[in-house]
Motif scaffolding. Sequence first.
Motif, PDB file in Angstrom:
ATOM      1  N   GLU A   1      47.349  91.031  24.774  1.00 52.89           N
ATOM      2  CA  GLU A   1      48.427  90.236  24.185  1.00 52.89           C
ATOM      3  C   GLU A   1      47.884  89.188  23.198  1.00 52.89           C
ATOM      4  O   GLU A   1      48.306  89.123  22.059  1.00 52.89           O
ATOM      5  N   SER A   2      46.953  88.402  23.672  1.00 47.64           N
ATOM      6  CA  SER A   2      46.434  87.348  22.809  1.00 47.64           C
ATOM      7  C   SER A   2      45.163  87.820  22.099  1.00 47.64           C
ATOM      8  O   SER A   2      44.235  88.317  22.744  1.00 47.64           O
TER       9      SER A   2
ATOM     10  N   LYS B   1      42.728  86.301  21.151  1.00 47.30           N
ATOM     11  CA  LYS B   1      41.546  85.634  21.707  1.00 47.30           C
ATOM     12  C   LYS B   1      40.902  86.463  22.808  1.00 47.30           C
ATOM     13  O   LYS B   1      39.703  86.390  23.020  1.00 47.30           O
TER      14      LYS B   1
END
Length: 497
Positions: A468-469, A471
Motif C-alpha cells: 500500500e505505502s 515506503k
Amino acid sequence: MDRTILFHIFAAFLLLYNFPTTCSSRTSPNITTDQSALLALKSSITLPPDHILVSNWTTTTPSSVCDWVGVTCGKLHRRVAALDLPNMGLIATIPPHLGNLSFLVHLDIGNNSFYGDLPKELANLRRLQHIDVWLNNFSGQIPQWFDAFPKLVYLDVSNNSFSGSVPEDFGNLQSLKVLQMKYNQFTGSIPGTIFNISSLEVLDFTGNSLSGNLPTHMCNYLPNLKGLYLSINELEGQFPPGLQECSKLQSLSLSVNQFTGRIPSEIGNLTMLKELLLGFNSLEGEIPREFANLVNLEVISLHRAGLKGLIPSFLSNMSSLQEIGLAINNFSGSLPRNICSQSLVTCLIWRNKLSGTIPSEIGNCTALREIVLAENDFTEYGQEGLVSTNCDVYSFGIMMMEVFTRKKPTDEMFTSDLSLSRWVSEALVNGVTQAMDSRLIRKEEEHFFAEVSCVSSIFELALNCTAESPKNRINIKDALALLQKIRLEFLSKLSEN
Ligand SMILES: *[C@@H]1O[C@H](CO)[C@@H](O)[C@H](O)[C@H]1NC(C)=O
Ligand SMILES: *[C@@H]1O[C@H](CO)[C@@H](O)[C@H](O)[C@H]1NC(C)=O
Ligand SMILES: *[C@@H]1O[C@H](CO)[C@@H](O)[C@H](O)[C@H]1NC(C)=O
Ligand SMILES: *[C@@H]1O[C@H](CO)[C@@H](O)[C@H](O)[C@H]1NC(C)=O
Ligand SMILES: *[C@@H]1O[C@H](CO)[C@@H](O)[C@H](O)[C@H]1NC(C)=O
Ligand SMILES: *[C@@H]1O[C@H](CO)[C@@H](O)[C@H](O)[C@H]1NC(C)=O
Ligand SMILES: *[C@@H]1O[C@H](CO)[C@@H](O)[C@H](O)[C@H]1NC(C)=O
Ligand SMILES: *[C@@H]1O[C@H](CO)[C@@H](O)[C@H](O)[C@H]1NC(C)=O
Ligand SMILES: *[C@@H]1O[C@H](CO)[C@@H](O)[C@H](O)[C@H]1NC(C)=O
Ligand SMILES: *[C@@H]1O[C@H](CO)[C@@H](O)[C@H](O)[C@H]1NC(C)=O
Ligand SMILES: *[C@@H]1O[C@H](CO)[C@@H](O)[C@H](O)[C@H]1NC(C)=O
Ligand SMILES: *[C@@H]1O[C@H](CO)[C@@H](O)[C@H](O)[C@H]1NC(C)=O
C-alpha cells in the motif's frame, strides 16, 4: 345579486356542516390504526428475543407508537409519517396492514430479508414520497399500481429478485428524481415513458437483462439527468442522437451491452461528465476529438470496446482524470509523453498495438497505483524510465502477478473493486496453487514442489512491490536481484532432482 352571495354562503355552510357527519359515518383511521398496522408488521417478523423491536415495539408502556424506534410521526396530525427500519436483519413478508398507514411519507426497509411480493394495499399510501426496499429478497413483478404515488420522489428496489418488465406507468411519476432498479432480473425494453419523466436526476438499471434499443432523442425530456446507468444489460443498436441534451449528465455508464456504431461526438458536449463508461460493447472507430472538452472527467473506461486510432494526447490535459481504461482495443501509435497527469491512479492499456518507448515521464506519476501496459509492442519495457521510482516497483509487481496468475483485470474485476494484488494476497491464504494459473503448473509434473516454491517466492516479492505505502516497497534494484536469486534457486532445485 345579494341573494346569490347569500346562497353561496349558505351552500358553503351546509358543506361545512355536513363534512363531519359524512366523515364519522365510517371509522376514520387514527393512530390506533397505525399501531395495529405496525404490530401486524412486527408479528410477521421472526425476531430473536434480544432484538430491539421486541422490547421497544410494545404497548405495555404508556408511550405512543410515535416513540417506537424507527417510527416518526407528523408534528400536527400525530400519525405515522416515516418508517425507517434499514439494516436490521429482518426476515419477513410485508403484511397488507401496512397499507393502513395512510399518512406515510417515507418508507425505508432497505438491507433486510423481506421476501414475497409488495401487497397491493400499499397503493393506498398516496402520500408516499420515498420508498426504499433495496437489498431484500422481494420477487415477482413490479406491481402495476406504482402510479398510485403522485408525489413519489425516490424509488429504490435495487438488489432484489424482481423480474418481468419495467412498468409503463412509471411514466406517470412526474415528481420522481431517483429511480434505482439495479441488480434485479428485469427483461424487455425500457419503456419510452421513463424518458419522459422530466424531474429525473438518476436512472439506474445496471445489472438486469434489458434488451432493445434506446429511444431516439431519449434526452429531449431529461434536462435534469445527472446519472444514467445502464451497464450490464443486453441493450443494442447505436447510441441515440441528441445525447448532448442531457446537459447536466455527470455519469454515463453504458458498458457491458451490445451497442454498435461509433461513439457520437456529441458526448463531447457533456462537459459536466465525470464518469464515462462505454467498454465491453461492439463499437467501431476512434475516440472523437470532441472529447477534449470533457475537462472534468475522472474516469474514462473503454475496455474491449472495438476501438482503434491513436490514444488521444488530450487525456493528459484532463487534470481530474483518475482512471484511464483502454485495454483490449486496437489503439496504435505511441503512448503520449504526459499521459500521467498528477491525479492518475489507474492506467490500463494492455493488449493494444502501441509501439515506441514507454515515456520516462511516467516515472513522475505521483498518484499512480496500477499501470498495465503489457501485450503491446513497446521496445523498452522495464527500462530505466519505468523502473526508476517506487511507483515503478509497483507496476513491476503487478506485471509479475499477471504473468504467474494469468489474471488480468477482467470483466468481473472491473465491476467490483477487487484489485489484482488483493486478489493474490487473498488467494495466497488458501495456498499458492490457488493463486497460480493452473495451466502453468500441474500437480502431476515432475518438478511440482520446486515450481510451487519458486512461484510462491515470486508472489511474496510481487506483494512486497505492491505494498500500500511506497515506503514499504522494496526498491527496484533489490527486487531484480531477488528475482534473479529466486531463479537460480529454482534451477538448482531442478538439477538436484
Ligand atoms: C381511534 O378510533 C377508534 C375507533 O375507530 C377509537 O375507538 C379510538 O379511541 C381512536 N383512538 C384514538 C387514539 O383516537
Ligand atoms: C424505544 O426506542 C426509542 C428510541 O431509541 C426510545 O426513545 C424509546 O424510549 C424506546 N421505548 C421503549 C418502550 O423501550
Ligand atoms: C446491512 O445490514 C447489516 C446489519 O444487519 C450491516 O452489517 C451491513 O453492513 C449492511 N450492509 C449494507 C450494504 O448497508
Ligand atoms: C387495516 O388493514 C387490514 C388489512 O388490509 C384490514 O384487515 C384492517 O381492517 C384495516 N383496518 C384497521 C383499522 O386496522
Ligand atoms: C435472501 O437472498 C439471499 C441471496 O439470494 C440469500 O442468500 C438469503 O438466504 C435469502 N434470505 C432469506 C431470508 O431468504
Ligand atoms: C448488489 O448486487 C450485485 C450483483 O449481484 C452485487 O455485486 C452487489 O455487491 C450487491 N450489493 C450489495 C450492497 O450487496
Ligand atoms: C413524451 O412526452 C411527449 C411530449 O409531452 C409526447 O409527445 C410523447 O408521446 C411522450 N412519449 C412517451 C413515450 O410517453
Ligand atoms: C457542441 O460542442 C461543439 C464544440 O465541440 C459546439 O460547436 C456546439 O455548438 C455544441 N453543441 C451544443 C448543442 O451545445
Ligand atoms: C492542452 O491544453 C493546453 C492549454 O489549454 C492547450 O494549449 C493544448 O493544446 C492542449 N493539449 C492537447 C493535446 O489537447
Ligand atoms: C483489432 O482489429 C482487427 C482487424 O480489424 C480485429 O480482427 C480485431 O478483433 C481487433 N481487436 C480488438 C481487440 O478489437
Ligand atoms: C519529474 O519531475 C521533476 C520535478 O517536477 C522534473 O524536474 C523532471 O524533469 C521530471 N522528470 C521527467 C522524466 O519528466
Ligand atoms: C519489503 O521488503 C523490504 C526489503 O526487503 C522490507 O524492508 C519491507 O518491510 C518489505 N515490505 C513488506 C510490506 O513486506
